[in-house]
Write a protein that holds these residues in place. Structure first.
Motif, PDB file in Angstrom:
ATOM      1  N   ILE A 259      48.053 -17.527  -8.995  1.00 27.81           N
ATOM      2  CA  ILE A 259      48.209 -17.706  -7.553  1.00 27.81           C
ATOM      3  C   ILE A 259      49.582 -18.308  -7.249  1.00 27.81           C
TER       4      ILE A 259
ATOM      5  N   ALA B  12      45.720 -18.508  -1.976  1.00 32.34           N
ATOM      6  CA  ALA B  12      44.517 -17.695  -2.152  1.00 32.34           C
ATOM      7  C   ALA B  12      43.316 -18.493  -2.610  1.00 32.34           C
TER       8      ALA B  12
ATOM      9  N   ASP C 249      35.835 -15.814  -0.698  1.00 32.91           N
ATOM     10  CA  ASP C 249      37.276 -15.847  -0.934  1.00 32.91           C
ATOM     11  C   ASP C 249      37.596 -16.240  -2.373  1.00 32.91           C
TER      12      ASP C 249
ATOM     13  N   ALA D 236      39.382 -14.071  -5.208  1.00 27.00           N
ATOM     14  CA  ALA D 236      40.610 -14.589  -5.822  1.00 27.00           C
ATOM     15  C   ALA D 236      40.488 -14.623  -7.340  1.00 27.00           C
TER      16      ALA D 236
ATOM     17  N   ASP E  71      49.323 -13.076   0.290  1.00 30.61           N
ATOM     18  CA  ASP E  71      47.990 -13.603  -0.010  1.00 30.61           C
ATOM     19  C   ASP E  71      47.855 -15.054   0.451  1.00 30.61           C
TER      20      ASP E  71
END
Length: 267
Positions: free
Chosen positions: A89, A114, A171, A175, A239
Motif C-alpha cells: 500500500i 487503502a 474495504d 485491499a 487508491d
C-alpha cells in the motif's frame, strides 16, 4: 530537495505569499510548517547531514512539495529507503489530488490509504476533531477507531452503524487481495480479529458493504453542536479514500463552522 522547494510556490500549498523573498518557492520555515518537521531538520536534510529519514518523513515531504510519483520514488532512492512495490500500500497523494484538496479549505477533509490509515488532513478537520494521535501502531487507522478504540477525546468521525462497519471490512478484504505483500495490512487485520469480536464476525461472514452517505452530529466544546453530512470519495488511480464533511449553506452548523474557522477554536 532544495530545487523542489524553490519551484513550489506558496499559493500552490495554501500559504500566503507576502513578498520580499530572496529566492523563489517555499522558505524552509514554510516547508517545516507543512510537514511538521523542524527547520533544523530541513536544513540537515538539504545539506545531506540527516541520515536515514523515515518513510513517513519522506512521504510528508513528497506531499508538501507536490512531487510526482517518479519524483517521490527518486526521493526514496536518494534517502536509501525502499519504494513501496506493487504488492504494498502506498501513502502517496498525487499532486493533482492534493491541489484539489487545497482548494476545499472550507470543508473538513481527511485522506486515507487503502487500509484506512490516516495520511493527511486539513486545518478545518483538525479544528473540528482535534489533532490526530501520534503515528504509532494503529492509532491513526479509521477501522481501528471504529472497532477497537477511537483516539482519546476524539469525537466519533465515522458511524458505528453495521452498514458502515461492514463497508470497512469489505474495504480491508479487497485491499488484502490487491496488496498481498503488505505486512502492515496483514498485521492490522490479525490484530482486529484478536481485539474485536464484531470485526471477526463480519470478516468471517464474507459480508459485502459499501459506504453510504452519513449524517454526523459533533458536540464541539468551543462552538456547540454541529450536524454535518459525511461523504467518502475515492481517488481511484491512487487508491485513496477522502472523507469530506459538508453542511448546507445558511444553516446554523455552517455559521458555527465558519466561526470555528475564523477563531481557530479547537477541542
Amino acid at each position: 530537495m532544495h530545487a523542489w522547494r524553490d519551484r513550489t510556490k506558496p499559493a500552490e500549498v495554501g500559504l500566503p505569499d507576502e513578498g520580499g523573498r530572496h529566492a523563489p518557492g517555499l522558505r524552509r520555515e514554510e516547508l517545516a510548517q507543512l510537514t511538521g518537521l523542524s527547520v533544523d531538520y530541513i536544513v540537515r536534510l538539504e545539506q545531506g547531514r540527516a541520515t536515514n529519514p523515515s518513510p513517513q518523513v519522506l512521504s510528508a515531504l513528497a506531499r508538501a512539495l507536490r512531487l510526482t510519483a517518479a519524483e517521490r520514488e527518486h526521493l526514496f532512492v536518494l534517502a536509501g529507503q525502499a519504494v513501496p512495490g506493487p504488492g504494498q500500500i502506498s501513502d502517496h497523494v498525487p499532486a493533482g489530488v492534493q491541489r484539489l484538496l487545497d482548494r476545499l479549505t472550507g470543508t473538513p477533509l481527511s485522506v486515507y490509504d487503502a487500509a484506512w490509515n490516516l495520511i493527511t488532513w486539513n486545518r478545518l478537520w483538525a479544528l473540528l476533531f482535534g489533532d490526530p494521535p501520534a503515528a504509532r501502531g494503529f492509532a491513526r487507522n479509521a477501522v481501528w477507531w471504529s472497532f477497537v478504540e477511537p483516539p482519546a477525546g476524539y469525537p466519533q468521525a465515522v458511524s458505528r452503524e453495521t452498514g458502515h462497519r461492514a463497508a470497512f471490512v469489505s474495504d480491508l478484504r479487497a485491499a488484502s487481495a490487491r496488496y498481498p505483500k503488505d505486512a502492515g495490512l496483514a498485521a492490522l487485520i490479525d490484530e482486529l480479529r484478536t481485539r474485536s469480536g464484531d470485526f471477526t464476525a463480519l470478516w468471517d461472514s464474507g459480508v459485502v458493504g459499501v459506504h453510504e452517505p452519513l449524517t454526523k452530529t459533533v458536540r464541539h466544546a468551543g462552538v456547540g453542536e454541529l450536524t454535518l453530512d459525511c461523504d467518502i470519495l475515492a481517488a481511484l488511480g491512487a487508491d485513496l479514500r477522502i472523507m469530506a464533511f459538508s453542511v448546507a449553506e445558511g444553516s446554523e452548523t455552517a455559521e458555527r463552522l465558519r466561526l470555528m474557522e475564523v477563531v481557530g477554536v479547537q477541542l
